[in-house]
Design a protein around this motif. Sequence first.
Motif, PDB file in Angstrom:
ATOM      1  N   VAL A  53      14.098  64.744  11.123  1.00 31.50           N
ATOM      2  CA  VAL A  53      15.164  64.175  10.294  1.00 31.50           C
ATOM      3  C   VAL A  53      15.721  62.927  10.956  1.00 31.50           C
ATOM      4  CG1 VAL A  53      17.526  64.582   9.479  1.00 31.50           C
ATOM      5  CG2 VAL A  53      15.762  66.303   9.102  1.00 31.50           C
ATOM      6  N   LYS A  54      15.922  62.991  12.253  1.00 29.42           N
ATOM      7  CA  LYS A  54      16.444  61.829  12.970  1.00 29.42           C
ATOM      8  C   LYS A  54      15.479  60.647  12.865  1.00 29.42           C
ATOM      9  CE  LYS A  54      18.331  60.487  17.434  1.00 29.42           C
ATOM     10  NZ  LYS A  54      18.665  60.913  18.784  1.00 29.42           N
ATOM     11  N   ALA A  55      14.199  60.899  13.035  1.00 25.29           N
ATOM     12  CA  ALA A  55      13.203  59.833  12.920  1.00 25.29           C
ATOM     13  C   ALA A  55      13.125  59.308  11.491  1.00 25.29           C
ATOM     14  CB  ALA A  55      11.829  60.344  13.371  1.00 25.29           C
ATOM     15  N   HIS A  56      13.231  60.205  10.519  1.00 23.50           N
ATOM     16  CA  HIS A  56      13.168  59.811   9.112  1.00 23.50           C
ATOM     17  C   HIS A  56      14.329  58.881   8.758  1.00 23.50           C
ATOM     18  CE1 HIS A  56      12.021  60.291   4.902  1.00 23.50           C
ATOM     19  NE2 HIS A  56      13.292  60.463   4.623  1.00 23.50           N
ATOM     20  N   ARG A  57      15.492  59.181   9.290  1.00 21.83           N
ATOM     21  CA  ARG A  57      16.666  58.340   9.020  1.00 21.83           C
ATOM     22  C   ARG A  57      16.605  57.022   9.780  1.00 21.83           C
ATOM     23  NH1 ARG A  57      21.436  62.890   8.997  1.00 21.83           N
ATOM     24  NH2 ARG A  57      21.174  63.467   6.806  1.00 21.83           N
ATOM     25  N   ALA A  58      16.063  57.049  10.982  1.00 21.07           N
ATOM     26  CA  ALA A  58      16.028  55.835  11.812  1.00 21.07           C
ATOM     27  C   ALA A  58      14.925  54.870  11.389  1.00 21.07           C
ATOM     28  CB  ALA A  58      15.841  56.215  13.277  1.00 21.07           C
ATOM     29  N   LEU A  59      13.863  55.377  10.783  1.00 18.81           N
ATOM     30  CA  LEU A  59      12.723  54.540  10.423  1.00 18.81           C
ATOM     31  C   LEU A  59      12.457  54.607   8.927  1.00 18.81           C
ATOM     32  CD1 LEU A  59      10.428  55.719  13.330  1.00 18.81           C
ATOM     33  CD2 LEU A  59      11.706  53.594  13.221  1.00 18.81           C
ATOM     34  N   PRO A  60      13.234  53.851   8.133  1.00 16.06           N
ATOM     35  CA  PRO A  60      12.994  53.892   6.692  1.00 16.06           C
ATOM     36  C   PRO A  60      11.656  53.254   6.341  1.00 16.06           C
ATOM     37  CG  PRO A  60      14.604  52.213   7.226  1.00 16.06           C
ATOM     38  CD  PRO A  60      14.305  52.953   8.499  1.00 16.06           C
ATOM     39  N   ALA A  61      11.181  53.569   5.166  1.00 12.49           N
ATOM     40  CA  ALA A  61       9.909  53.018   4.698  1.00 12.49           C
ATOM     41  C   ALA A  61      10.006  51.497   4.598  1.00 12.49           C
ATOM     42  CB  ALA A  61       9.564  53.615   3.339  1.00 12.49           C
ATOM     43  N   PRO A  62       8.907  50.783   4.805  1.00 11.68           N
ATOM     44  CA  PRO A  62       8.941  49.323   4.691  1.00 11.68           C
ATOM     45  C   PRO A  62       9.447  48.902   3.317  1.00 11.68           C
ATOM     46  CG  PRO A  62       6.849  50.045   5.596  1.00 11.68           C
ATOM     47  CD  PRO A  62       7.590  51.273   5.169  1.00 11.68           C
ATOM     48  N   GLY A  63      10.319  47.921   3.310  1.00  9.35           N
ATOM     49  CA  GLY A  63      10.879  47.431   2.066  1.00  9.35           C
ATOM     50  C   GLY A  63      12.094  48.203   1.585  1.00  9.35           C
TER      51      GLY A  63
END
Length: 119
Positions: A53-63
Amino acid sequence: MIAGRLRECLKILRWEAGDLAAELGRPQSEVASWLDGRNPSPLAVVAWLEALVKAHRALPAPGRCVPSIGAANVGPAKLELTGSSLPGPNWAAIRARSAAPKRLFNPRYKTSSPDISHS
């Protein structure tokens, strides 16, 4: 982990109980018991989900991330690179970080690799 937080993590990741069960290689009924609060979820699973979850929030999809500056303020880059102004490798720093600096940079030390320069 409280069952509510476990469900919240799955929602953030856009996963369902079946997705989590498949990732963990566990029966879906076991994962459902964690989500219902009938059984506590293992600590390793909790830590792994929180990290995801932390990684998902910190690294949004490009664009999908909001740029910090407006597109109107961005101009072409002004780079002036010439061959003489480019820095060479910093051999002292490379030697200092090397695992075996003497062996790599001192010709007195022999290596086990074949010497192909005499062919």
